[in-house]
Design an enzyme around this catalytic site. Structure first.
Site, PDB file in Angstrom:
ATOM      1  N   LYS A 254       0.832  -1.198   0.000  1.00 51.02           N
ATOM      2  CA  LYS A 254       0.000   0.000   0.000  1.00 51.02           C
ATOM      3  C   LYS A 254       0.869   1.250   0.000  1.00 51.02           C
ATOM      4  O   LYS A 254       1.741   1.391   0.859  1.00 51.02           O
ATOM      5  CB  LYS A 254      -0.858   0.037   1.263  1.00 51.02           C
ATOM      6  CG  LYS A 254      -1.963  -0.972   1.281  1.00 51.02           C
ATOM      7  CD  LYS A 254      -2.797  -0.734   2.520  1.00 51.02           C
ATOM      8  CE  LYS A 254      -3.766  -1.865   2.732  1.00 51.02           C
ATOM      9  NZ  LYS A 254      -4.476  -1.739   4.007  1.00 51.02           N
ATOM     10  N   LEU A 255       0.552   2.153  -0.887  1.00 50.00           N
ATOM     11  CA  LEU A 255       1.322   3.399  -0.938  1.00 50.00           C
ATOM     12  C   LEU A 255       1.109   4.228   0.329  1.00 50.00           C
ATOM     13  O   LEU A 255       1.991   4.951   0.771  1.00 50.00           O
ATOM     14  CB  LEU A 255       0.909   4.209  -2.166  1.00 50.00           C
ATOM     15  CG  LEU A 255       1.844   5.344  -2.540  1.00 50.00           C
ATOM     16  CD1 LEU A 255       3.080   4.795  -3.210  1.00 50.00           C
ATOM     17  CD2 LEU A 255       1.158   6.339  -3.458  1.00 50.00           C
ATOM     18  N   SER A 256      -0.094   4.089   0.924  1.00 49.36           N
ATOM     19  CA  SER A 256      -0.390   4.874   2.128  1.00 49.36           C
ATOM     20  C   SER A 256       0.527   4.494   3.282  1.00 49.36           C
ATOM     21  O   SER A 256       0.707   5.260   4.216  1.00 49.36           O
ATOM     22  CB  SER A 256      -1.846   4.677   2.535  1.00 49.36           C
ATOM     23  OG  SER A 256      -2.110   3.303   2.717  1.00 49.36           O
ATOM     24  N   LYS A 257       1.096   3.292   3.185  1.00 47.88           N
ATOM     25  CA  LYS A 257       1.966   2.853   4.286  1.00 47.88           C
ATOM     26  C   LYS A 257       3.437   3.170   3.990  1.00 47.88           C
ATOM     27  O   LYS A 257       4.322   2.845   4.759  1.00 47.88           O
ATOM     28  CB  LYS A 257       1.832   1.333   4.483  1.00 47.88           C
ATOM     29  CG  LYS A 257       0.456   0.905   4.899  1.00 47.88           C
ATOM     30  CD  LYS A 257       0.248   1.106   6.392  1.00 47.88           C
ATOM     31  CE  LYS A 257      -1.132   0.698   6.843  1.00 47.88           C
ATOM     32  NZ  LYS A 257      -2.169   1.696   6.570  1.00 47.88           N
ATOM     33  N   ARG A 258       3.632   3.776   2.836  1.00 49.81           N
ATOM     34  CA  ARG A 258       5.005   4.034   2.441  1.00 49.81           C
ATOM     35  C   ARG A 258       5.518   5.271   3.160  1.00 49.81           C
ATOM     36  O   ARG A 258       4.994   6.353   3.022  1.00 49.81           O
ATOM     37  CB  ARG A 258       5.018   4.249   0.931  1.00 49.81           C
ATOM     38  CG  ARG A 258       6.266   4.847   0.372  1.00 49.81           C
ATOM     39  CD  ARG A 258       6.216   4.639  -1.122  1.00 49.81           C
ATOM     40  NE  ARG A 258       6.863   5.722  -1.817  1.00 49.81           N
ATOM     41  CZ  ARG A 258       6.966   5.793  -3.136  1.00 49.81           C
ATOM     42  NH1 ARG A 258       6.466   4.856  -3.888  1.00 49.81           N
ATOM     43  NH2 ARG A 258       7.585   6.792  -3.700  1.00 49.81           N
TER      44      ARG A 258
END
Ligand code: GLU
Length: 484
Positions: A254-258
């Site tokens: 997930k990009l949000s967790k990047r």
């Protein structure tokens, strides 16, 4: 005020607890595009109920990042509007009134369970193999009794009485949705210090700010189910919802967790000298496509073409290589003058001479090989201070024919007086060709020695552009040196 049925009132509701993430930037962009496409209104609402993590500094930075992307709003904490204030921390009265409404209607109740008690119960539920959930203890309290306990100052929260059953709504992207409310539990509306939870504040504000469409990431789907129940309990028609599919990183995480990885936040692109239009174009295509099939789209076309009917249900992949490609295309679509002007702060910051003409010549020489303006200074530095020749380049200059050519060229360059007859790259190339004709040298054998003499490299920008980028004096000296 009643909403006209076709009026579009959208909102972007960031929490000022960090910089603008590229995923949130896409949400902001989609809301902005819908507002502009439908000649509606965009509201910026600051969701700063988490007092410990929210700061004014981050709020200002969020706004600056949005401004840089060209996404201006019509109502918000800085510009005001008919539903001010636009910071949740300043709207406590709105939430208190709504909570009272729900309490009086028997749709909410006071909960006196302490945090410790709730934590112990959650532990026990987990140990018994159950999903942790609120067990309903205080829902069963007599309302009058609960009111008296609250009056006497006993610490309590206010919880929503989840009615049970299946929550249904039509999502404009995902279609009909059904979520079983049994999974949701009686959730908190107001904490014991009076601060609202996200879901409650969101509904109270979206209702009062007359939001017609809520467009946000699909990580909020379960929140939407909670919110739909709240609207029903408050007797307010719910807005329409559109949930955007996740953005995935290239490794499908997930990009949000990047975090902590380069390129996660919008400001990084600004600082690196990407054009805002390039980032906007790229983000627009993370989950939407133009009916024309075109990839390169400016803001005007995006506004014209963007609508929810072409927003995809499936996750989009954040392809950094595609972003670089698009960014290069946007750079090259700019008029040279404008691009050079934008390049100047980057040249200055790198300690390079700041001069409009040189900036223009450097930009012209290198714009084809870069994705962002931050990549310009290293190339200019290399042009001004070339490194040692590698073996291949040295071999080109080692040839007798090459040195004779360069010697002739240097003579010619030195013979034309610089102060009376300025020379540009095009004239330089003609001079080179003349020398070639005289000596019977053509093609690669003509251009390669000149290129290596000027730059020490076998590849690079066009010769005429290189000549202009370094200026006649430096070029002449380098050709003379290479001929020795
Ligand atoms: N403050 C919330 C967030 O940043 C807003 C979500 C919403 O759009 O409702 O996730």
């Amino acid at each position: 005020m009643r909403l006209e049925s076709n009026e579009h009132r959208l909102r972007f509701a960031p929490s000022p607890t960090g910089r603008l993430h590229v995923g949130s930037a896409r949400t902001a962009l989609y809301n902005w595009l819908l507002a502009r496409h439908h000649a509606g209104v965009l509201v910026l609402r600051i969701e700063d109920t988490d007092a410990e993590r929210s700061t004014r500094d981050l709020e200002e930075r969020l706004m600056a990042d949005l401004h840089w992307m060209g996404l201006e709003w019509d109502e918000g904490p800085d510009v005001g509007g008919p539903h001010a204030p636009y910071r949740q921390s300043e709207r406590a009265a709105v939430y208190a009134a709504r909570a009272r409404q729900l309490l009086e209607a028997g749709r909410a109740f006071r909960c006196f369970c302490s945090d410790e008690l709730l934590a112990t119960k959650r532990e026990a539920q987990r140990a018994a193999g159950e999903e942790p959930h609120y067990d309903g203890t205080c829902r069963r309290l007599d309302a009058g009794e609960a009111g008296r306990r609250a009056q006497s100052g006993e610490t309590h929260t206010i919880r929503f009485h989840v009615p049970g059953g299946v929550v249904r709504f039509d999502d404009l992207v995902r279609g009909p949705m059904e979520i079983d409310s049994a999974t949701l539990g009686d959730f908190v509306l107001l904490r014991s210090n009076g601060v609202p939870t996200y879901n409650f504040a969101c509904v109270a504000d979206d209702a009062e700010m007359q939001i017609s469409h809520v467009v946000r990431g699909d990580d909020h789907l379960y929140n939407t189910a909670r919110q739909v129940m709240l609207y029903a309990a408050l007797g307010i028609p719910a807005p329409q919802f559109a949930h955007l599919a996740l953005i995935l990183d290239e490794d499908r995480s997930k990009l949000s967790k990047r975090e902590g990885r380069e390129g996660t936040y919008a400001y990084e692109y600004r600082d690196a000298g990407f054009l805002p239009g390039a980032l906007v174009n790229f983000l627009a295509l993370l989950g939407w496509s133009s009916p024309s099939g075109d990839d390169i789209l400016d803001l005007e076309r995006l506004v014209q073409e963007f609508d929810l009917d072409r927003v995809s249900k499936s996750p989009a992949i954040f392809d950094a290589r595609k972003l670089r490609w698009m960014a290069g295309e946007h750079l090259r679509a700019q008029p040279l003058e404008a691009l050079a002007e934008r390049a100047r702060p980057f040249l200055r910051a790198a300690g390079l001479p700041d001069d409009p003409e040189r900036a223009a010549a450097w930009t012209a020489a290198f714009k084809d090989g870069i994705a962002c303006l931050g990549e310009l200074p290293p190339r200019v530095r290399e042009l001004l201070h070339p490194g040692p020749l590698d073996a291949e380049a040295a071999a080109v200059l080692g040839q007798e024919e090459a040195r004779r050519l360069l010697d002739t060229l240097a003579d010619r360059l030195e013979r034309v007086p610089g102060d009376t007859q300025p020379m540009d790259g095009a004239q330089f190339k003609r001079l080179l060709q003349e020398c070639g004709r005289e000596l019977g040298v053509r093609g690669k054998s003509l251009f390669m020695p000149a290129r290596v003499a000027l730059t020490g490299r076998l590849h690079g920008p066009e010769l005429a552009l290189l000549f202009d980028a370094m200026g006649r004096e430096t070029a002449t000296k380098r050709i003379r040196d290479a001929a020795r």
